[in-house]
Scaffold this motif. Structure first.
Motif, PDB file in Angstrom:
ATOM      1  N   ALA A  83       1.000  -1.076  -0.178  1.00  0.00           N
ATOM      2  CA  ALA A  83       0.183   0.036  -0.154  1.00  0.00           C
ATOM      3  C   ALA A  83       0.869   1.229   0.134  1.00  0.00           C
ATOM      4  CB  ALA A  83      -1.006   0.101   1.222  1.00  0.00           C
ATOM      5  N   PRO A  84       0.268   2.332  -0.391  1.00  0.00           N
ATOM      6  CA  PRO A  84       1.179   3.432  -0.281  1.00  0.00           C
ATOM      7  C   PRO A  84       1.657   3.923   1.040  1.00  0.00           C
ATOM      8  CG  PRO A  84      -0.810   3.939  -1.689  1.00  0.00           C
ATOM      9  CD  PRO A  84      -1.042   2.665  -1.072  1.00  0.00           C
ATOM     10  N   ARG A  85       2.785   4.299   1.195  1.00  0.00           N
ATOM     11  CA  ARG A  85       3.507   4.642   2.465  1.00  0.00           C
ATOM     12  C   ARG A  85       2.705   5.330   3.470  1.00  0.00           C
ATOM     13  NH1 ARG A  85       8.365   3.924  -0.476  1.00  0.00           N
ATOM     14  NH2 ARG A  85       7.920   5.649  -1.524  1.00  0.00           N
ATOM     15  N   PRO A  86       1.900   6.610   3.040  1.00  0.00           N
ATOM     16  CA  PRO A  86       1.188   7.179   4.119  1.00  0.00           C
ATOM     17  C   PRO A  86      -0.055   6.220   4.789  1.00  0.00           C
ATOM     18  CG  PRO A  86       1.528   8.766   1.950  1.00  0.00           C
ATOM     19  CD  PRO A  86       1.974   7.241   1.827  1.00  0.00           C
ATOM     20  N   ILE A  87      -0.477   5.531   3.745  1.00  0.00           N
ATOM     21  CA  ILE A  87      -1.603   4.791   4.253  1.00  0.00           C
ATOM     22  C   ILE A  87      -1.032   3.646   5.417  1.00  0.00           C
ATOM     23  CG2 ILE A  87      -3.259   2.977   3.585  1.00  0.00           C
ATOM     24  CD1 ILE A  87      -4.109   5.795   2.740  1.00  0.00           C
ATOM     25  N   GLN A  90      -0.129   5.591   8.258  1.00  0.00           N
ATOM     26  CA  GLN A  90      -1.407   5.741   9.260  1.00  0.00           C
ATOM     27  C   GLN A  90      -1.889   4.797   9.792  1.00  0.00           C
ATOM     28  OE1 GLN A  90      -4.880   6.526   6.674  1.00  0.00           O
ATOM     29  NE2 GLN A  90      -5.070   8.885   7.591  1.00  0.00           N
TER      30      GLN A  90
ATOM     31  N   VAL B 230      -4.520  10.642   1.377  1.00  0.00           N
ATOM     32  CA  VAL B 230      -3.403  10.911   2.441  1.00  0.00           C
ATOM     33  C   VAL B 230      -2.138  11.008   1.800  1.00  0.00           C
ATOM     34  CG1 VAL B 230      -2.537  10.051   4.538  1.00  0.00           C
ATOM     35  CG2 VAL B 230      -5.027   9.352   3.932  1.00  0.00           C
ATOM     36  N   GLU B 232       2.112  12.303   3.199  1.00  0.00           N
ATOM     37  CA  GLU B 232       2.931  12.910   4.503  1.00  0.00           C
ATOM     38  C   GLU B 232       4.038  13.824   4.009  1.00  0.00           C
ATOM     39  OE1 GLU B 232       4.242   8.982   6.599  1.00  0.00           O
ATOM     40  OE2 GLU B 232       4.290   8.210   4.567  1.00  0.00           O
ATOM     41  N   PHE B 267       0.019  13.679   8.883  1.00  0.00           N
ATOM     42  CA  PHE B 267      -0.433  13.678   7.511  1.00  0.00           C
ATOM     43  C   PHE B 267      -1.286  14.711   6.914  1.00  0.00           C
ATOM     44  CE2 PHE B 267      -0.748   9.460   9.798  1.00  0.00           C
ATOM     45  CZ  PHE B 267       0.380   8.753   9.143  1.00  0.00           C
ATOM     46  N   ILE B 269      -4.481  15.296   4.830  1.00  0.00           N
ATOM     47  CA  ILE B 269      -5.518  14.774   4.270  1.00  0.00           C
ATOM     48  C   ILE B 269      -6.418  15.484   3.467  1.00  0.00           C
ATOM     49  CG2 ILE B 269      -7.687  13.272   4.858  1.00  0.00           C
ATOM     50  CD1 ILE B 269      -6.033  12.500   7.413  1.00  0.00           C
ATOM     51  N   ARG B 290      -9.642   8.958  -8.751  1.00  0.00           N
ATOM     52  CA  ARG B 290      -8.886   8.099  -8.720  1.00  0.00           C
ATOM     53  C   ARG B 290      -7.411   8.181  -9.834  1.00  0.00           C
ATOM     54  NH1 ARG B 290     -13.218   3.867  -7.332  1.00  0.00           N
ATOM     55  NH2 ARG B 290     -12.450   3.000  -9.114  1.00  0.00           N
ATOM     56  N   ILE B 297      -0.329   7.314  -6.189  1.00  0.00           N
ATOM     57  CA  ILE B 297      -0.334   5.683  -5.578  1.00  0.00           C
ATOM     58  C   ILE B 297       0.684   4.922  -6.174  1.00  0.00           C
ATOM     59  CG2 ILE B 297      -2.002   3.998  -5.771  1.00  0.00           C
ATOM     60  CD1 ILE B 297      -4.210   6.047  -6.044  1.00  0.00           C
ATOM     61  N   ASP B 299       3.510   5.596  -7.044  1.00  0.00           N
ATOM     62  CA  ASP B 299       4.672   5.740  -6.492  1.00  0.00           C
ATOM     63  C   ASP B 299       4.716   5.716  -5.115  1.00  0.00           C
ATOM     64  OD1 ASP B 299       5.652   6.629  -9.111  1.00  0.00           O
ATOM     65  OD2 ASP B 299       5.815   8.558  -8.392  1.00  0.00           O
ATOM     66  N   ARG B 300       3.755   5.052  -4.498  1.00  0.00           N
ATOM     67  CA  ARG B 300       3.485   5.005  -3.135  1.00  0.00           C
ATOM     68  C   ARG B 300       3.664   5.972  -2.282  1.00  0.00           C
ATOM     69  NH1 ARG B 300       0.769   1.271  -4.206  1.00  0.00           N
ATOM     70  NH2 ARG B 300       0.833  -0.938  -4.128  1.00  0.00           N
ATOM     71  N   GLU B 301       3.389   7.471  -2.813  1.00  0.00           N
ATOM     72  CA  GLU B 301       3.472   8.281  -1.907  1.00  0.00           C
ATOM     73  C   GLU B 301       2.269   9.226  -1.493  1.00  0.00           C
ATOM     74  OE1 GLU B 301       6.107   9.721  -1.105  1.00  0.00           O
ATOM     75  OE2 GLU B 301       7.771   8.928  -2.516  1.00  0.00           O
ATOM     76  N   GLY B 302       1.324   8.443  -1.999  1.00  0.00           N
ATOM     77  CA  GLY B 302      -0.056   8.897  -1.214  1.00  0.00           C
ATOM     78  C   GLY B 302      -1.152   7.970  -1.649  1.00  0.00           C
ATOM     79  N   GLY B 303      -2.073   7.786  -0.978  1.00  0.00           N
ATOM     80  CA  GLY B 303      -3.535   6.785  -1.181  1.00  0.00           C
ATOM     81  C   GLY B 303      -4.692   7.141  -0.588  1.00  0.00           C
ATOM     82  N   PHE B 304      -5.604   6.534  -1.155  1.00  0.00           N
ATOM     83  CA  PHE B 304      -6.983   6.804  -0.303  1.00  0.00           C
ATOM     84  C   PHE B 304      -7.176   5.983   0.916  1.00  0.00           C
ATOM     85  CE2 PHE B 304      -7.600   7.873  -4.923  1.00  0.00           C
ATOM     86  CZ  PHE B 304      -8.262   9.380  -4.610  1.00  0.00           C
ATOM     87  N   MET B 305      -7.758   6.892   1.731  1.00  0.00           N
ATOM     88  CA  MET B 305      -8.010   6.241   3.213  1.00  0.00           C
ATOM     89  C   MET B 305      -9.223   5.397   3.178  1.00  0.00           C
ATOM     90  SD  MET B 305      -8.199   8.830   6.045  1.00  0.00           S
ATOM     91  CE  MET B 305      -8.979   8.108   7.536  1.00  0.00           C
TER      92      MET B 305
END
Ligand SMILES: Cc1cc2nc3c(=O)[nH]c(=O)nc-3n(C[C@H](O)[C@H](O)[C@H](O)COP(=O)(O)OP(=O)(O)OC[C@H]3O[C@@H](n4cnc5c(N)ncnc54)[C@H](O)[C@@H]3O)c2cc1C
Lengths: 335, 458
Positions: A83-87, A90, B230, B232, B267, B269, B290, B297, B299-305
């Motif tokens: 999963a993305p790092r921030p997720i 978190q 999200v 960071e 974070f 958000i 999306r 997503i 690049d794994r730098e952000g994602g949906f919560m």
């Protein structure tokens, strides 16, 4: 804490079911064998990058090895982020122990509600009389981190969880969430961790209580689709208990394509992984299958699946029900 | 009874005027950090004629007059800094007209946001106005008078941009209409006339008393959803906003960050509200959103919560009650924020500076950022809750607010609904000709300086 994984078992395995049966990656026997070899050598493999973390390979392996736990360990070792790092960060923060749990003797049978405080009011009625329902971040099973390549977090936190429960003189612990049960009955033994109490699965608990109240049980005569959760893959041996339980209350678990070993994930974790299209696809297949099966209700064992799919299921005309609620209905209780 | 009180009672009736200590006590303060100062009288007019007579009385007697709606501005703008009369507009709460075809409502200035919202839900379910996250008793007049913003601001700008015209009582006592209603029975637009409406928006009641507002209404969609993205690393946020707004599919866009709860700590958000009239439209919008953020997503730098329904419910509310709940996180009812209006590209700097200031001043904080008008700018709220009963806590918040105002101005932003000390800082930075023009406009409209004195003094 080392995973008890025996590569020689894989060497003798004729079917490589752990990969061949995977619902999210496609391997023929030959490619499965080659990827299995890579994993056993600790090498990189597409498996580590494409794993949906559905836990199913733990169930597919009938030889008692732990292919899924191995994947998680390797993902973490190699810095692969499902999963993305921030997720991930978190999630790790969100359920970290708060350190505010004070050990105490439970007045009744301890029932661990995992971390679903919103369900607290639902554990009432005759089935839960004489229980002490509790939840706390300090007692959280932490197994969710298997989905995020963070076995290290589980390893770090779980000994404390077990210690805290032991300090409460718990002898038997009823696990409302299947995943908590899996921690004590599967993960802990796989990592050689001793559990000084007996975990009791919710199905077993409900069967016993229903039997005690058998004269008041009304057969519901319901056809229900079952949403089988990922954690069941870690302890499939208790599956017959569900069939027994449903029979007791007169509910038919409708046969359908995506039940039992072929069950589909609820999709929430895939969405957190950023695999929305896959999640959309499996949700659609799963729900269409439920509707086709002629079920009028969908029953959930896992509260997380319930939270994820509840509204979707209802929109398809099926009543979403937690298994505990279903049993309360069988006792004539109002929800 | 003193003469002024008698005169006021003669205008509005005895029950709507007071100089009783307990009432003066309440009207002397707000929830923010500004020192209290009591008025001499509080009066609640019921009609524009009554407002006119009160204005004339205040003018004759040279008594300060401070208009007040919900009194929720937080930055002391309804505190009567020099005493005088607080003109509480809450009785002027009639919804006069809704034009469903040209999509506007004409309301008295004291109409509460919640009142208009429920009126439209009941009588015009296909229409809505842009709702701020303030408690629902905030008034339409008070909100546009300070350039408020709300749930439709990402799409359509500040609430003051949604004003088609006003009825105003000038300090001279004249009743004046601005916008199309000055030359037509319809209140459809401010164009194509010289824009007099702007003389009363953002002036904090120093140029006149707004008695009616024509507010634009918008189509109300049947479904709503919210996605939370999200990250960071604050450096990513301007680009995230750019991508989200570029789709032209988002409704309200907020960025949230706070040290508590744990799922927010560290974070950023980005909450994206989506609305639709059908499942098909909603699914399409979700997909577009999306896609817009897929790079992060991958690049794994952000994602949906994942938002469990009970948490999501809070974010689907209009207004979001959780904002008011947070406002009292320290208990003791103190809350104030610097709402800086600034370019979106300043987000990373503003974020870091806010964290640093809160750390230095020993306050807790939360950042709530609302994107305005397709990212033309943002309202970056550096919020500092405090306990009003704890003097030191108040001082810490005061210090944090002061330092934040200075930092914001340094960054090229401008504090919104600025309290008097911040107004002074803005004025100091202002182009001298603009400053003088403000002075000349005020002197022309309010030669005796009775209107909310202390504010926008150049
Ligand atoms: C928890 C919380 C959340 C908030 N969220 C938002 C938000 O999302 N968006 C937002 O915009 N604001 C927000 N606010 C700030 C504020 O509450 C609102 O802007 C509110 O709408 C202000 O309206 P009011 O009626 O309370 O104005 P008041 O505080 O009564 O007055 C504001 C200013 O306008 C002047 N004024 C009032 N009425 C008149 C009139 N009739 N004629 C001339 N001048 C007048 C006053 O003198 C004062 O200078 C929030 C506040 C809180 C406490």
């Amino acid at each position: 804490m080392e995973l008890q994984f025996d590569t020689s078992i894989c060497a003798d395995c004729a079917t490589v079911d752990c990969l061949v049966k995977c619902q999210y990656m496609h391997f023929d026997l030959e490619s499965a064998r080659s990827e299995r070899q890579k994993l056993n050598n600790g090498e990189d493999s597409p498996v580590l990058h494409n794993c949906a973390t559905c836990y199913a390979c733990e169930e597919y392996c009938k030889l008692g090895n732990h292919p899924f736990y191995q994947i998680v360990d390797l993902q973490e070792q190699k810095g692969i982020w499902p999963a993305p790092r921030p997720i991930v960060h978190q999630q790790v923060k969100m359920f970290s122990p708060k350190g505010d749990f004070v050990p105490r003797e439970f007045a009744g049978v301890p029932v661990n509600l995992c971390l679903f405080p919103e369900l607290q009011g639902r554990l009432t009625g005759r089935l839960f009389e004489g229980t002490s329902v509790f939840f706390s971040r300090d007692l959280f099973c932490n197994l969710v981190y298997l989905h995020f390549a963070k076995n290290s977090v589980i390893k770090e936190r779980v000994p404390g969880v077990i210690q805290r429960l032991a300090a409460c003189n718990v002898e038997e612990l009823v696990c409302f969430h299947d995943e908590c049960y899996a921690l004590y009955a599967s993960w802990a033994p796989a990592y050689g961790l001793e559990v000084p109490f007996r975990p009791v699965h919710l199905f077993k608990y409900l069967i016993d209580r229903l039997k005690e109240n058998y004269s008041q049980v009304k057969k519901l005569g319901l056809k229900a689709a079952y949403q089988r959760p990922c954690s069941t893959r870690l302890t499939p041996a208790k599956e017959p208990l569900l069939d027994e339980l449903l029979e007791l209350i007169g509910v038919e678990r409708v046969p359908r394509e995506y039940d039992r070993e072929n069950a589909l994930c609820c999709g929430a974790i895939l969405r957190m992984h950023g695999r929305e299209e896959l999640a959309d696809d499996i949700n659609k297949r799963n729900l269409d299958d439920m509707v086709r099966s002629g079920a009028t209700a969908c029953i959930f064992n896992c509260p997380f699946c319930y939270l994820t799919l509840g509204e979707m299921v209802a929109a398809k005309g099926l009543r979403p029900l937690l298994i505990s609620d279903l049993c309360r209905l069988a006792l004539g209780e109002k929800l | 009874m003193d003469n002024i009180l008698q005169s006021l009672a003669a205008i509005v009736g005895e029950q709507y005027v007071s100089n009783r200590q307990e009432e003066l006590y309440l009207y002397a303060r707000d929830q923010g950090t500004m020192d209290p100062h009591p008025p001499d009288y509080v009066v609640l007019p019921g009609t524009v004629e009554e407002v006119r007579e009160i204005v004339l009385l205040a003018g004759r007697e040279g008594i300060p007059l401070v208009p007040m709606g919900g009194g929720l501005v937080l930055s002391g703008l309804t505190i009567p800094l020099r005493g005088g009369i607080v003109l509480d507009m809450k009785r002027m709460n009639k919804i006069i007209e809704v034009n469903p075809v040209s999509r506007y409502a004409v309301v008295e200035a004291g109409v509460a946001q919640g009142q208009l919202q429920s009126y439209l839900e009941r009588h015009h379910p296909r229409l809505r106005h842009s709702i701020p996250d303030a408690p629902p008793m905030a008034t339409v007049g008070g909100n546009v008078a300070i350039h408020g913003s709300g749930h439709l601001s990402q799409a359509y700008g500040f609430h003051s941009d949604m004003v088609n015209g006003l009825e105003v009582v000038l300090p001279s006592g004249e009743i004046c209409h601005t916008g199309s209603c000055s030359a037509s029975p319809y209140w459809f637009a401010r164009s194509p006339l010289p824009d007099l409406t702007g003389l009363f928006l953002g002036w904090f009641g120093t140029t006149g008393i707004i008695t009616k507002v024509a507010l634009k209404l918008y189509p109300k969609k049947k479904m709503k959803d919210v996605l939370m993205f999200v990250t960071e690393n604050p450096d990513y946020v301007p680009d995230v906003i750019y991508r989200v707004t570029e789709t032209e599919m988002a409704e309200d866009v907020l960025v949230l960050s706070a040290p508590k709860p744990d799922w927010m700590a560290g974070f950023q958000i980005t909450s994206v509200a989506l609305t639709a009239d059908s499942q098909l439209e909603m699914d399409f919008k979700r997909k577009m959103m999306r896609q817009a953020l897929a790079g992060y997503i991958d690049d794994r730098e952000g994602g949906f919560m994942f938002l469990a329904p009970n948490l999501k419910k809070n974010f689907l509310e209009t207004p979001q009650r959780s904002v008011a709940r947070y406002a009292d996180v320290n208990k003791g009812g103190g809350f104030e924020y610097v709402g800086a209006i600034m370019p979106v590209e300043k987000f990373p700097q503003a974020y870091r500076s806010g964290v640093e200031i809160a750390g230095k001043c020993g306050t807790t904080y939360s950042f709530i950022v609302r994107i305005i008008g397709r990212a033309h700018c943002m309202m970056f709220a550096f919020a500092y809750p405090f306990n009003r009963a704890d003097k030191e806590d108040v001082q810490r918040a005061q210090k944090a607010l002061h330092e934040t105002n200075a930092a914001v101005l340094d960054m090229g932003g401008i504090p919104w609904k600025a309290e008097v000390p911040a107004q002074r800082m803005i004025i100091e930075k202002m182009d001298p000709s603009a400053r003088q023009l403000i002075g000349r406009v005020k002197a022309m409209l309010d030669p005796r300086g009775i209107m909310n004195p202390g504010n926008w003094e150049v």
